[in-house]
Scaffold this motif. Structure first.
Motif, mmCIF file in Angstrom:
data_model
loop_
_atom_site.group_PDB
_atom_site.id
_atom_site.type_symbol
_atom_site.label_atom_id
_atom_site.label_comp_id
_atom_site.label_asym_id
_atom_site.label_seq_id
_atom_site.Cartn_x
_atom_site.Cartn_y
_atom_site.Cartn_z
ATOM 1 N N ARG A 7 0.876 -1.180 0.000
ATOM 2 C CA ARG A 7 0.000 0.000 0.000
ATOM 3 C C ARG A 7 0.908 1.224 0.000
ATOM 4 O O ARG A 7 1.879 1.293 0.736
ATOM 5 C CB ARG A 7 -0.911 0.002 1.215
ATOM 6 N N GLN A 8 0.604 2.186 -0.850
ATOM 7 C CA GLN A 8 1.486 3.336 -1.034
ATOM 8 C C GLN A 8 0.695 4.624 -0.914
ATOM 9 O O GLN A 8 -0.375 4.767 -1.504
ATOM 10 C CB GLN A 8 2.149 3.255 -2.403
ATOM 11 N N LEU A 9 1.253 5.552 -0.157
ATOM 12 C CA LEU A 9 0.652 6.857 0.074
ATOM 13 C C LEU A 9 1.612 7.911 -0.449
ATOM 14 O O LEU A 9 2.773 7.955 -0.031
ATOM 15 C CB LEU A 9 0.417 7.044 1.578
ATOM 16 N N LEU A 10 1.170 8.748 -1.389
ATOM 17 C CA LEU A 10 1.955 9.859 -1.908
ATOM 18 C C LEU A 10 1.327 11.142 -1.393
ATOM 19 O O LEU A 10 0.160 11.408 -1.675
ATOM 20 C CB LEU A 10 1.977 9.858 -3.438
ATOM 21 N N ALA A 67 -2.528 10.706 -2.608
ATOM 22 C CA ALA A 67 -3.097 9.582 -3.354
ATOM 23 C C ALA A 67 -2.700 8.296 -2.628
ATOM 24 O O ALA A 67 -1.624 8.221 -2.030
ATOM 25 C CB ALA A 67 -2.555 9.551 -4.783
ATOM 26 N N VAL A 68 -3.580 7.308 -2.682
ATOM 27 C CA VAL A 68 -3.309 5.999 -2.082
ATOM 28 C C VAL A 68 -3.473 4.943 -3.156
ATOM 29 O O VAL A 68 -4.495 4.913 -3.855
ATOM 30 C CB VAL A 68 -4.292 5.693 -0.923
ATOM 31 N N TRP A 69 -2.464 4.085 -3.282
ATOM 32 C CA TRP A 69 -2.535 2.957 -4.200
ATOM 33 C C TRP A 69 -2.450 1.673 -3.397
ATOM 34 O O TRP A 69 -1.721 1.588 -2.403
ATOM 35 C CB TRP A 69 -1.402 2.997 -5.224
ATOM 36 N N LEU A 121 7.678 18.826 -8.395
ATOM 37 C CA LEU A 121 6.992 18.219 -7.254
ATOM 38 C C LEU A 121 7.987 17.834 -6.171
ATOM 39 O O LEU A 121 9.076 17.328 -6.465
ATOM 40 C CB LEU A 121 6.261 16.944 -7.720
ATOM 41 N N THR A 122 7.616 18.083 -4.933
ATOM 42 C CA THR A 122 8.243 17.464 -3.776
ATOM 43 C C THR A 122 7.127 16.735 -3.047
ATOM 44 O O THR A 122 6.074 17.324 -2.771
ATOM 45 C CB THR A 122 8.891 18.494 -2.830
ATOM 46 N N ALA A 123 7.340 15.446 -2.765
ATOM 47 C CA ALA A 123 6.320 14.639 -2.095
ATOM 48 C C ALA A 123 6.979 13.685 -1.118
ATOM 49 O O ALA A 123 8.148 13.341 -1.249
ATOM 50 C CB ALA A 123 5.510 13.844 -3.121
ATOM 51 N N LEU A 124 6.202 13.265 -0.143
ATOM 52 C CA LEU A 124 6.596 12.178 0.743
ATOM 53 C C LEU A 124 5.839 10.944 0.286
ATOM 54 O O LEU A 124 4.634 11.017 0.019
ATOM 55 C CB LEU A 124 6.241 12.499 2.189
ATOM 56 N N VAL A 125 6.542 9.831 0.180
ATOM 57 C CA VAL A 125 5.910 8.565 -0.171
ATOM 58 C C VAL A 125 6.142 7.613 0.988
ATOM 59 O O VAL A 125 7.271 7.426 1.445
ATOM 60 C CB VAL A 125 6.478 7.977 -1.473
ATOM 61 N N VAL A 126 5.033 7.043 1.474
ATOM 62 C CA VAL A 126 5.075 6.050 2.537
ATOM 63 C C VAL A 126 4.544 4.766 1.932
ATOM 64 O O VAL A 126 3.467 4.761 1.322
ATOM 65 C CB VAL A 126 4.216 6.457 3.743
ATOM 66 N N GLU A 127 5.287 3.668 2.073
ATOM 67 C CA GLU A 127 4.872 2.409 1.471
ATOM 68 C C GLU A 127 5.078 1.275 2.465
ATOM 69 O O GLU A 127 6.097 1.220 3.140
ATOM 70 C CB GLU A 127 5.674 2.141 0.209
ATOM 71 N N GLY A 128 4.078 0.399 2.556
ATOM 72 C CA GLY A 128 4.204 -0.762 3.420
ATOM 73 C C GLY A 128 2.880 -1.103 4.082
ATOM 74 O O GLY A 128 1.817 -0.914 3.513
ATOM 75 N N GLU A 129 2.976 -1.633 5.302
ATOM 76 C CA GLU A 129 1.796 -2.008 6.069
ATOM 77 C C GLU A 129 1.166 -0.757 6.656
ATOM 78 O O GLU A 129 1.533 -0.302 7.729
ATOM 79 C CB GLU A 129 2.190 -2.974 7.192
ATOM 80 N N LEU A 130 0.216 -0.173 5.917
ATOM 81 C CA LEU A 130 -0.390 1.100 6.304
ATOM 82 C C LEU A 130 -1.883 0.957 6.500
ATOM 83 O O LEU A 130 -2.557 0.302 5.717
ATOM 84 C CB LEU A 130 -0.162 2.150 5.209
#
Length: 112
Positions: free
Chosen positions: A54-57, A82-84, A98-107
């Motif tokens: 699961r990925q959060l941008l 956005a969430v994928w 663009l500057t973004a934070l991406v969080v990916e994993g068990e979310l």
């Protein structure tokens, strides 16, 4: 307390999946997720690829045009995300940069 400057995070260029104008730098890592700073120069793109988890941008500055498995593009600005889902094909591009934070994993991501 420590203060981190996103511009100072060591970054590397990404060119997989026909990406261009992209750099990524690790910000935080846990056993369940990682957080990276992503920068796209004006006209840059992260090419279509499946999400590893699961990925959060989260858009910090600039603009992001994102799409998921349906291919429908949505424009995001600062303060939007956005969430994928795992394995969902997705891409991100930016007109102005663009500057973004991406969080990916068990979310467990909030619902709208």
């Amino acid at each position: 307390m420590r203060v981190l400057a996103l511009d100072a995070v060591p970054r590397r260029a990404i060119d997989e999946h026909a990406s261009r104008g992209v750099t990524v730098g690790g910000l935080a890592l846990t056993m369940d997720a990682h957080v990276v700073v992503v920068r796209l120069r004006p006209g840059g793109r992260i090419g279509r690829h499946p999400a590893a988890g699961r990925q959060l941008l989260v858009v910090v500055s600039g603009d992001a045009t994102v799409s998921g498995s349906d291919g429908v593009e949505v424009v995001l600005g600062p303060g939007q995300a956005a969430v994928w889902e795992p394995n969902e094909p997705h891409q991100t591009r930016s007109v102005a940069g663009l500057t973004a934070l991406v969080v990916e994993g068990e979310l467990d991501v909030a619902r709208d």
